[in-house]
Design a protein around this motif. Structure first.
Motif, PDB file in Angstrom:
ATOM      1  N   GLY A  71       0.836  -1.194   0.000  1.00 27.07           N
ATOM      2  CA  GLY A  71       0.000   0.000   0.000  1.00 27.07           C
ATOM      3  C   GLY A  71       0.872   1.245   0.000  1.00 27.07           C
ATOM      4  N   PHE A  72       0.320   2.342   0.483  1.00 21.68           N
ATOM      5  CA  PHE A  72       1.080   3.580   0.574  1.00 21.68           C
ATOM      6  C   PHE A  72       0.651   4.332   1.826  1.00 21.68           C
ATOM      7  CE2 PHE A  72      -2.610   4.398  -2.054  1.00 21.68           C
ATOM      8  CZ  PHE A  72      -3.106   5.599  -1.584  1.00 21.68           C
ATOM      9  N   TRP A  73       1.411   5.344   2.159  1.00 20.42           N
ATOM     10  CA  TRP A  73       1.190   6.110   3.381  1.00 20.42           C
ATOM     11  C   TRP A  73       0.701   7.518   3.083  1.00 20.42           C
ATOM     12  CZ3 TRP A  73       1.396   3.829   8.016  1.00 20.42           C
ATOM     13  CH2 TRP A  73       2.056   2.618   8.105  1.00 20.42           C
ATOM     14  N   MET A  74      -0.130   8.013   3.984  1.00 11.25           N
ATOM     15  CA  MET A  74      -0.564   9.404   3.985  1.00 11.25           C
ATOM     16  C   MET A  74      -0.393   9.927   5.407  1.00 11.25           C
ATOM     17  SD  MET A  74      -4.277   9.183   2.047  1.00 11.25           S
ATOM     18  CE  MET A  74      -4.636  10.907   2.270  1.00 11.25           C
ATOM     19  N   LEU A  75      -0.135  11.193   5.545  1.00  8.52           N
ATOM     20  CA  LEU A  75      -0.222  11.837   6.857  1.00  8.52           C
ATOM     21  C   LEU A  75      -1.576  12.529   6.917  1.00  8.52           C
ATOM     22  CD1 LEU A  75       3.327  13.371   7.359  1.00  8.52           C
ATOM     23  CD2 LEU A  75       2.283  11.489   8.626  1.00  8.52           C
ATOM     24  N   VAL A  76      -2.349  12.209   7.940  1.00  9.18           N
ATOM     25  CA  VAL A  76      -3.702  12.750   8.072  1.00  9.18           C
ATOM     26  C   VAL A  76      -3.794  13.511   9.382  1.00  9.18           C
ATOM     27  CG1 VAL A  76      -6.145  12.166   8.254  1.00  9.18           C
ATOM     28  CG2 VAL A  76      -4.684  10.894   6.696  1.00  9.18           C
ATOM     29  N   ASN A  77      -4.282  14.732   9.301  1.00  4.62           N
ATOM     30  CA  ASN A  77      -4.452  15.548  10.496  1.00  4.62           C
ATOM     31  C   ASN A  77      -5.733  15.127  11.218  1.00  4.62           C
ATOM     32  OD1 ASN A  77      -4.005  17.532  12.405  1.00  4.62           O
ATOM     33  ND2 ASN A  77      -5.095  19.078  11.233  1.00  4.62           N
ATOM     34  N   ILE A  78      -5.585  14.558  12.397  1.00  8.92           N
ATOM     35  CA  ILE A  78      -6.733  14.205  13.219  1.00  8.92           C
ATOM     36  C   ILE A  78      -6.902  15.303  14.261  1.00  8.92           C
ATOM     37  CG2 ILE A  78      -7.647  12.549  14.904  1.00  8.92           C
ATOM     38  CD1 ILE A  78      -7.696  11.581  11.979  1.00  8.92           C
ATOM     39  N   ASP A  79      -8.048  15.953  14.236  1.00  6.44           N
ATOM     40  CA  ASP A  79      -8.357  17.020  15.181  1.00  6.44           C
ATOM     41  C   ASP A  79      -8.825  16.373  16.483  1.00  6.44           C
ATOM     42  OD1 ASP A  79      -9.224  19.177  16.641  1.00  6.44           O
ATOM     43  OD2 ASP A  79     -10.416  20.040  15.021  1.00  6.44           O
ATOM     44  N   ARG A  80      -7.892  16.225  17.400  1.00 10.34           N
ATOM     45  CA  ARG A  80      -8.197  15.541  18.657  1.00 10.34           C
ATOM     46  C   ARG A  80      -9.198  16.316  19.508  1.00 10.34           C
ATOM     47  NH1 ARG A  80      -3.122  12.329  20.525  1.00 10.34           N
ATOM     48  NH2 ARG A  80      -3.610  13.299  22.498  1.00 10.34           N
ATOM     49  N   SER A  81      -9.347  17.620  19.275  1.00 10.34           N
ATOM     50  CA  SER A  81     -10.308  18.401  20.048  1.00 10.34           C
ATOM     51  C   SER A  81     -11.746  18.019  19.719  1.00 10.34           C
ATOM     52  CB  SER A  81     -10.102  19.898  19.812  1.00 10.34           C
ATOM     53  OG  SER A  81     -10.505  20.270  18.508  1.00 10.34           O
ATOM     54  N   LYS A  82     -11.956  17.359  18.583  1.00  8.04           N
ATOM     55  CA  LYS A  82     -13.306  16.937  18.204  1.00  8.04           C
ATOM     56  C   LYS A  82     -13.674  15.567  18.772  1.00  8.04           C
ATOM     57  CE  LYS A  82     -13.580  19.564  13.942  1.00  8.04           C
ATOM     58  NZ  LYS A  82     -13.730  19.497  12.486  1.00  8.04           N
ATOM     59  N   ILE A  83     -12.723  14.942  19.425  1.00 11.43           N
ATOM     60  CA  ILE A  83     -12.983  13.629  20.010  1.00 11.43           C
ATOM     61  C   ILE A  83     -13.418  13.835  21.452  1.00 11.43           C
ATOM     62  CG2 ILE A  83     -12.004  11.379  20.603  1.00 11.43           C
ATOM     63  CD1 ILE A  83     -10.058  11.792  18.243  1.00 11.43           C
ATOM     64  N   ASN A  84     -14.642  13.406  21.746  1.00 10.56           N
ATOM     65  CA  ASN A  84     -15.197  13.579  23.083  1.00 10.56           C
ATOM     66  C   ASN A  84     -14.601  12.545  24.022  1.00 10.56           C
ATOM     67  OD1 ASN A  84     -16.935  15.669  22.293  1.00 10.56           O
ATOM     68  ND2 ASN A  84     -18.397  14.191  21.492  1.00 10.56           N
ATOM     69  N   THR A  85     -13.592  12.964  24.757  1.00 10.68           N
ATOM     70  CA  THR A  85     -12.942  12.048  25.677  1.00 10.68           C
ATOM     71  C   THR A  85     -13.603  12.118  27.051  1.00 10.68           C
ATOM     72  OG1 THR A  85     -11.298  13.705  26.240  1.00 10.68           O
ATOM     73  CG2 THR A  85     -10.726  12.154  24.490  1.00 10.68           C
ATOM     74  N   LYS A  86     -13.258  11.170  27.868  1.00 16.21           N
ATOM     75  CA  LYS A  86     -13.817  11.065  29.210  1.00 16.21           C
ATOM     76  C   LYS A  86     -13.519  12.348  29.991  1.00 16.21           C
ATOM     77  CE  LYS A  86     -13.368   8.216  33.309  1.00 16.21           C
ATOM     78  NZ  LYS A  86     -12.620   7.123  33.916  1.00 16.21           N
ATOM     79  N   PRO A  87     -14.533  12.930  30.632  1.00 16.03           N
ATOM     80  CA  PRO A  87     -14.286  14.137  31.419  1.00 16.03           C
ATOM     81  C   PRO A  87     -13.406  13.832  32.639  1.00 16.03           C
ATOM     82  CG  PRO A  87     -16.636  13.584  31.413  1.00 16.03           C
ATOM     83  CD  PRO A  87     -15.926  12.545  30.623  1.00 16.03           C
ATOM     84  N   VAL A  88     -12.607  14.801  32.999  1.00 13.68           N
ATOM     85  CA  VAL A  88     -11.737  14.684  34.168  1.00 13.68           C
ATOM     86  C   VAL A  88     -12.072  15.829  35.107  1.00 13.68           C
ATOM     87  CG1 VAL A  88      -9.344  14.741  34.955  1.00 13.68           C
ATOM     88  CG2 VAL A  88      -9.916  13.634  32.787  1.00 13.68           C
ATOM     89  N   ARG A  89     -12.280  15.508  36.363  1.00  9.30           N
ATOM     90  CA  ARG A  89     -12.588  16.525  37.360  1.00  9.30           C
ATOM     91  C   ARG A  89     -11.296  17.235  37.758  1.00  9.30           C
ATOM     92  NH1 ARG A  89     -16.959  17.296  39.816  1.00  9.30           N
ATOM     93  NH2 ARG A  89     -17.218  18.213  41.849  1.00  9.30           N
ATOM     94  N   LEU A  90     -11.358  18.572  37.890  1.00 10.49           N
ATOM     95  CA  LEU A  90     -10.193  19.317  38.317  1.00 10.49           C
ATOM     96  C   LEU A  90     -10.593  20.418  39.276  1.00 10.49           C
ATOM     97  CD1 LEU A  90      -9.078  22.142  36.142  1.00 10.49           C
ATOM     98  CD2 LEU A  90     -10.685  20.592  35.088  1.00 10.49           C
ATOM     99  N   ASN A  91      -9.625  20.905  39.996  1.00 11.37           N
ATOM    100  CA  ASN A  91      -9.845  21.962  40.965  1.00 11.37           C
ATOM    101  C   ASN A  91      -9.010  23.164  40.530  1.00 11.37           C
ATOM    102  OD1 ASN A  91     -10.413  23.456  43.227  1.00 11.37           O
ATOM    103  ND2 ASN A  91      -9.102  22.274  44.598  1.00 11.37           N
ATOM    104  N   ILE A  92      -9.677  24.279  40.238  1.00 14.75           N
ATOM    105  CA  ILE A  92      -8.964  25.495  39.838  1.00 14.75           C
ATOM    106  C   ILE A  92      -9.431  26.657  40.710  1.00 14.75           C
ATOM    107  CG2 ILE A  92      -8.657  24.724  37.452  1.00 14.75           C
ATOM    108  CD1 ILE A  92     -10.915  26.646  36.660  1.00 14.75           C
ATOM    109  N   SER A  93      -8.647  27.688  40.734  1.00 19.57           N
ATOM    110  CA  SER A  93      -9.006  28.892  41.480  1.00 19.57           C
ATOM    111  C   SER A  93      -9.143  30.051  40.508  1.00 19.57           C
ATOM    112  CB  SER A  93      -7.926  29.229  42.510  1.00 19.57           C
ATOM    113  OG  SER A  93      -7.804  28.194  43.447  1.00 19.57           O
ATOM    114  N   LEU A  94     -10.250  30.790  40.646  1.00 17.40           N
ATOM    115  CA  LEU A  94     -10.515  31.970  39.824  1.00 17.40           C
ATOM    116  C   LEU A  94     -11.008  33.085  40.733  1.00 17.40           C
ATOM    117  CD1 LEU A  94     -12.533  30.301  36.912  1.00 17.40           C
ATOM    118  CD2 LEU A  94     -10.187  31.123  36.798  1.00 17.40           C
ATOM    119  N   PRO A  95     -10.807  34.327  40.340  1.00 25.33           N
ATOM    120  CA  PRO A  95     -11.383  35.423  41.121  1.00 25.33           C
ATOM    121  C   PRO A  95     -12.907  35.277  41.186  1.00 25.33           C
ATOM    122  CG  PRO A  95      -9.798  36.262  39.526  1.00 25.33           C
ATOM    123  CD  PRO A  95     -10.015  34.815  39.219  1.00 25.33           C
TER     124      PRO A  95
END
Length: 127
Positions: A71-95
């Motif tokens: 076969g042959f190869w291609m480089l394909v841009n996968i937009d990882r931001s469009k993949i709904n991954t498992k949510p992770v809980r985090l603790n942040i501080s904001l004003p």
């Protein structure tokens, strides 16, 4: 992120393709130009809800392997931001006043605080 995509075409068939770095992600398309979009869709489907998406490697890592002959190869841009991954809980501080403004804006746009912050982060990183 650019992922190597191995592509093949058997006589009287569509183009078949798979990502060595993304086990289980296979796709096909009648037209070669359609493969990148089909590959994105396949990656989104396969990794939806997962906590980890493997990183991309180089074509050189795979090209001499017997599984990728003919076969042959291609480089394909996968937009990882469009993949709904498992949510992770985090603790942040904001004003406090900023948090109040975020909550008001999110509510007025039918969003959760987390949804708004995720959208804002994606927008900022895309610039």
């Amino acid at each position: 992120m650019l992922y190597p995509l191995y592509v093949w075409k058997d006589k009287d068939s569509a183009y078949g393709a798979r990502f060595p770095d993304l086990p289980g992600v296979f796709t096909a398309a009648d037209e070669l130009n359609d493969l990148p979009a089909m590959a994105q869709e396949a990656a989104e489907t396969m990794y939806e809800g997962e906590a980890h998406i493997p990183e991309a490697s180089s074509i050189e890592k795979w090209r001499d392997m017997a599984d990728y002959a003919g076969g042959f190869w291609m480089l394909v841009n996968i937009d990882r931001s469009k993949i709904n991954t498992k949510p992770v809980r985090l603790n942040i501080s904001l004003p406090e006043n900023l948090l109040r403004d975020i909550d008001a804006f999110a509510k007025s746009h039918q969003l959760t605080r987390s949804g708004f912050l995720a959208q804002a982060a994606l927008k900022a990183m895309a610039q």
